[in-house]
Scaffold this active site. Sequence first.
Site, short mmCIF file in Angstrom:
data_model
loop_
_atom_site.label_atom_id
_atom_site.label_comp_id
_atom_site.label_asym_id
_atom_site.label_seq_id
_atom_site.Cartn_x
_atom_site.Cartn_y
_atom_site.Cartn_z
N SER A 1 0.91 -1.23 -0.15
CA SER A 1 -0.11 -0.19 0.02
C SER A 1 0.89 1.28 0.00
O SER A 1 0.37 2.39 -0.19
CB SER A 1 -0.82 -0.05 1.27
N ASP B 1 -3.29 5.47 11.91
CA ASP B 1 -2.35 5.04 10.75
C ASP B 1 -1.02 5.81 10.94
O ASP B 1 -1.14 7.06 10.58
CB ASP B 1 -3.14 5.33 9.47
N HIS C 1 1.20 4.88 6.54
CA HIS C 1 0.85 5.60 5.34
C HIS C 1 1.15 7.25 5.35
O HIS C 1 1.25 7.56 6.61
CB HIS C 1 -0.40 5.27 4.76
#
Length: 478
Positions: free
Chosen positions: A186, A446, A449
Site C-alpha cells: 500500500s 495510521d 501511510h
Amino acid sequence: MGVSTPVHQSLTKKILTLALYAIVPLALLVYLISPPSIAGLSYASSSPPHGTTSKTREPADPAPCVHSLTLFFLLWFTGENQKGVTTAAGAAARKQQRSKQASPAPARRCDYSEGEWVPTTTGPRYNGTSCGATIKDAQNCVVNGRPDTGYLHWRWRPRGCALPPFAPAEFLELVRGRHVAFVGDSLARNQCESLVCLLGSEFPAELVQDSGEERKFRRWAFRSHNATVSVYWSPFLVNGTEKSSSSSPGAGGLDHNRIYLDQPDERWAAEVPGVDVVVLSFGQWFMLPAMYYDRGAVIGCHHCPEPNRTETGFFGVFRLAAKNALHEVVARCSAGREKLAVLTTFLPAHFVGEWDSPDACARTQPYAPGENEMSYMHREMWRTGAEEAVAAADEARARGSAVTVEALEVTRLADMRADGHPGPYFHAFPFAGDGGGKKRERVPNDCVHWCLPGPIDTWNEILLQIVKRWRKNASSSR
C-alpha cells in the site's frame, strides 16, 4: 698531449661498453652469492620476541668493496638502459595529464539520502479536493479534518546539493509514450497516487482501469503525452498468500502470510516487458507472522504460526524477495528499449505507545538531524534494499541488459517525518463522536501511510531526478 680523434673516441666507447657487459654479469653473480648487510634492517638487530634474549651477531661482510662496485655498475647499467623507457613513460604520462585537463570531470552525483527538512512558504501543488478522486480516503488528511497544516510546508534539502521542485511537464516529457508502474504494497500505491496528483496538477489524468478491489490494480492515462501510470498490488514482490484481513480468532481464514521466495508474482512480473519505468516498494508486510518457502520446503518463519518451528526473523527473507524481484525485471527485459527499475528503500512507521492512543503519531513537525536516532531494524532494511539494487545493476551489466537499476533511498527522509502520517485522521473527524455524543478518547491510528499531499511527494521529486539521469545516460550511449 695529443688530441683524441672521433675514431679514437668511438673505439674507446666500444671498449668500455664491452668491458661493462663483461663485468656486470660477474658483479651480479658476486652480489647474489654474498649479499650485503644493510645497517638497521638485519633481523639479528631486531628486538627478540617477548621473553627471549638474542645473542646472535651479524657476520661481517666478506667483500664490501666488491658489493660497492657491484651496486655501482648495476645502478649505472640499469639507469642507462632505462633512459629510453623513462622518457617514453614520462611523455605518455604528460599526454594523459593533458588529456585529463582538456576533458571536463563528470558532474558529481547528488546524494539525496542525507540532509534536513527545512521550512518553506510554498504550499503543495495539489490538495485533497483538487485530487480527491485519486487519493485514497484514508490518506486525505485535510479533508478528514486534520487541524494542523504545518506538515505541508517543509522541503527536503540534501546535504551538498539541491533538489528542484517537482515539474509535471518535465516528468511527462521524459516518459512520453512510456509506461510507469508502481509495484508493491500500500505504500507503493501511496507513492503512485502522489505522482498522479502531482502530474494531474497541470495535465488531465484519466483513470482507464480500476479493479475495484481496494485500489490494488489501477491505471491512469495522460493523453497529452501518451504516457501511462499504473499500480500493481504485490506486498511481497514474490508470490505469496496474504493473511486474512479479519482479526477475529473465530472468523476463519489464514492468520499468517505464506511467502514463496522462488516463485515470481506473475500478476506484475508478466507485465514487465510492457513497462518502461518500474518502481518497487515493499517491506511492512514482512513484519507480520509468516512461513517462508523455497522449492516447496519450509526454510523459516517469523512469529512462527506453526509448532516446532525455529524463528528465523525476516531480514534474510526480505533480501531474497528484493533480489528475486529485481532479477525478474532484469531477466525479462534483457534486450530492446532502455528500461529503468527503481527500488524505493524501506519506509519506517512511527507508532508511539498504544495504537489507539490519540498521541500514537501526533507530532506536528519533522525531527531535526540527530534528534531521533534511526532504529537498527530501519537501518538494516535500508541497507539491504540499497545493496540489492547495486547487485541487480551489476547483473544487468553482466547480461548486457537494457535495464538500469537504481535505489530511491528515502529511508532517512521518511524516518524524520513522524508528522506526515494520517494518525487518527485516516477516518473523517475521528474525535467527533456518534450523533453529536461524547467525544471519543481512544481512536485507531495510521502511522504507516502518508497524508496526501505530504512528505511522500518528495519521493517523487527525487524519482524525477533519477528518471532524468536515466534518459540522459540512455541518449548519450546511443
